[in-house]
Motif scaffolding. Structure first.
Motif, mmCIF file in Angstrom:
data_model
loop_
_atom_site.group_PDB
_atom_site.id
_atom_site.type_symbol
_atom_site.label_atom_id
_atom_site.label_comp_id
_atom_site.label_asym_id
_atom_site.label_seq_id
_atom_site.Cartn_x
_atom_site.Cartn_y
_atom_site.Cartn_z
ATOM 1 N N ILE A 1 -44.865 -12.934 21.910
ATOM 2 C CA ILE A 1 -44.264 -11.736 22.536
ATOM 3 C C ILE A 1 -44.750 -11.619 23.988
ATOM 4 O O ILE A 1 -43.987 -11.311 24.904
ATOM 5 C CB ILE A 1 -44.615 -10.458 21.725
ATOM 6 N N PHE A 2 -46.047 -11.906 24.189
ATOM 7 C CA PHE A 2 -46.611 -11.902 25.553
ATOM 8 C C PHE A 2 -45.825 -12.869 26.441
ATOM 9 O O PHE A 2 -45.483 -12.554 27.583
ATOM 10 C CB PHE A 2 -48.096 -12.283 25.509
ATOM 11 N N PHE A 3 -45.517 -14.041 25.894
ATOM 12 C CA PHE A 3 -44.812 -15.056 26.689
ATOM 13 C C PHE A 3 -43.418 -14.548 27.093
ATOM 14 O O PHE A 3 -43.001 -14.723 28.238
ATOM 15 C CB PHE A 3 -44.702 -16.369 25.903
ATOM 16 N N ILE A 4 -42.725 -13.901 26.162
ATOM 17 C CA ILE A 4 -41.379 -13.384 26.476
ATOM 18 C C ILE A 4 -41.482 -12.326 27.594
ATOM 19 O O ILE A 4 -40.725 -12.356 28.565
ATOM 20 C CB ILE A 4 -40.719 -12.779 25.205
ATOM 21 N N LEU A 5 -42.485 -11.439 27.471
ATOM 22 C CA LEU A 5 -42.659 -10.406 28.500
ATOM 23 C C LEU A 5 -43.013 -11.035 29.851
ATOM 24 O O LEU A 5 -42.542 -10.595 30.900
ATOM 25 C CB LEU A 5 -43.750 -9.411 28.075
ATOM 26 N N LEU A 6 -43.831 -12.088 29.783
ATOM 27 C CA LEU A 6 -44.229 -12.778 31.017
ATOM 28 C C LEU A 6 -43.005 -13.362 31.726
ATOM 29 O O LEU A 6 -42.879 -13.268 32.950
ATOM 30 C CB LEU A 6 -45.224 -13.897 30.665
#
Ligand code: HEM
Length: 340
Positions: free
Chosen positions: A186-191
Motif C-alpha cells: 500500500i505504501f508503494f502505491i501511495l508513493l
C-alpha cells in the motif's frame, strides 16, 4: 513310585526345555544387539564432528526437493549476513535514529523554531488541495506505521521481549510482521501517487542553490533571512527526492522479501534484507527532520497541510516567488474564498 518318576522327569525336562529355548533365542538376541550396536555406531557417525563440520561449512547434502539450495542445511554466507545485520546495521541504525532525535531536540532548544517576522494578515492563500492533503496524510500514516512495525521487528527482541510475558510478545511480533507485509505494497502505491502528483514542482532550479547557500534561512547568521523559493524550497525538494529514491528501493527490496516465490535464493533474500533495512533507516532519519519542521520547527507551517490554506505572511516569507504567482488568482481573493 509313579509320583517319583513324574517329579524326576519334570526336573529333567524343564532345564532341557529352557536350554533348548535359549539355544534358539541366543542367535537372534545376538543379532539384535549387533544391529543395535551398528545403528548406534551409525547414529554416532551421523551426529559426529566430521559430519557437522561439513554441514557447518555449507556442504550440500541430498534431498528429494528440487528447489535450489534445499540440500544445504547451513548457509555459510548467511553467517556474514547475520553479522552485518545484527552486529553492524542494527546498532548503527539505532545510533542514527537516536542521533537524529538528539539533533532535532538541540535544534529546538538551541536554534529555536523559525518564527514569522511579521504578524499574520489573516488573508488565506490556497496551498494544498483536499486530494493533496489526503495523499500526504495517508502516506504519512502508512510510512510511520511501517516504520514502527519494522523497528519492532528489528529492535523489539532487545527492548520489548525482556519485559513482556511471552504470549503478549508473541502476539505483538506476529501482528507487526503481518501488518508490515500487507502495508508495504500500500505504501508503494501511495508513493507512486506522490511521484505522479508532485514531481513537477520538485525539480531543482537555480533558486534552490541560493536557498541551500543560505541554509534555508534557518540557522546561524542567515536565520530569518527568508531566501527566495517557489512553491517548494530546496529543502522540501531534497526531502521529496529522498522519499522517492529510497522509497522505491525500500519497496522493491520489500517485495523480494514479501513474495519469495520467484526463484530468489538465500543470497538474494539476505541482500534484499540489508538493502531494505539500510534504506528504511535513511528514510526514518530523514523524516525525523521533516516531522520536526512540520510540527515544531516552523511557525504556521502545518496550517497548509491541515486546512489547505496558509497565511499570506507565511506565504510571502517562505515561498515569495510562489506567492507572487498565485496572489492574484480568484481563489485567493477574500470574497471568493470557498471551503475545499
Ligand atoms: C507527523 C508527521 C508529519 C507532519 C507533521 C508533516 C508535515 C508536513 C507539512 C506541514 C508539509 C507541507 C509543507 C509546505 O506546505 O511547504 C508536508 C509536506 C510533505 N510531507 Fe509531510 N509531514 C509528516 C509526515 C510525513 C511523512 C511520514 C512523509 C513521507 C513518508 C511526508 C511526506 C511529505 C511530502 C513528500 C511533502 C511535500 C513536500 C513538498 O514538496 O513540499 N510527510 N508535510
Amino acid at each position: 513310585m509313579l509320583k517319583q518318576l513324574k517329579r524326576l522327569s519334570l526336573s529333567l525336562l524343564l532345564p532341557l526345555m529352557a536350554a533348548l529355548t535359549l539355544s534358539f533365542a541366543m542367535p537372534s538376541m545376538a543379532n539384535e544387539s549387533a544391529a543395535a550396536k551398528s545403528a548406534e555406531k551409525e547414529m554416532t557417525q551421523l551426529a559426529g564432528a566430521d559430519i557437522w563440520r561439513e554441514v557447518r561449512a555449507g556442504q550440500e547434502g541430498y534431498t528429494t526437493s528440487q528447489w535450489p539450495e534445499h540440500g544445504v542445511l547451513i548457509s555459510t554466507a548467511g553467517e556474514t549476513w547475520f553479522v552485518l545485520k545484527e552486529k553492524w546495521m542494527s546498532p548503527l541504525g539505532a545510533l542514527a535514529i537516536f542521533g537524529s532525535l538528539v539533533m532535532v531536540t538541540l535544534a529546538y532548544f538551541v536554534v529555536g523554531p523559525l518564527k514569522l517576522s511579521k504578524p499574520k494578515t489573516g488573508r488565506k492563500i490556497k496551498r494544498w488541495s483536499r486530494m493533496d492533503r489526503a495523499l500526504h496524510w495517508s502516506m504519512a500514516f502508512s510510512f510511520l506505521t511501517l516504520a514502527f512495525s519494522g523497528l519492532c521487528l528489528v529492535y523489539g527482541k532487545h527492548f520489548l521481549k525482556p519485559i513482556l510475558p511471552s504470549e503478549i510478545w508473541g502476539m505483538i511480533i506476529y501482528a507487526a510482521k503481518q501488518y508490515h507485509n500487507y502495508m508495504g505494497p500500500i505504501f508503494f502505491i501511495l508513493l507512486m501517487c506522490v511521484l505522479l502528483k508532485w514531481w513537477r514542482k520538485s525539480i531543482f532550479n537555480k533558486t534552490d542553490i541560493q536557498w541551500f547557500m543560505k541554509m534555508g534561512g534557518m540557522v546561524g547568521k542567515h536565520k530569518g533571512s527568508h531566501p527566495s523559493a517557489g512553491f517548494s524550497n530546496g529543502g522540501e525538494k531534497a526531502i521529496y527526492w529522498l522519499l522517492i529514491v529510497f522509497g522505491i528501493v525500500v519497496a522493491f527490496s520489500g517485495f523480494v522479501l514479501d513474495f519469495p516465490m520467484f526463484g530468489q535464493l538465500r543470497r538474494d533474500m539476505e541482500l534484499s534484507n540489508l538493502v531494505h533495512m539500510l534504506s528504511a533507516l535513511i528514510l526514518i532519519c530523514g523524516f525525523i527532520f521533516h516531522i520536526y519542521i512540520g510540527l515544531f520547527g516552523m511557525e504556521a507551517g502545518l496550517d497548509g497541510m491541515v486546512t489547505g490554506d496558509v497565511d499570506e505572511t507565511w506565504a510571502k516569507e517562505h515561498h515569495d516567488l510562489w506567492y507572487h504567482e498565485v496572489k492574484d488568482l480568484p481563489e485567493n481573493q477574500p470574497q471568493d474564498k470557498k471551503v475545499d
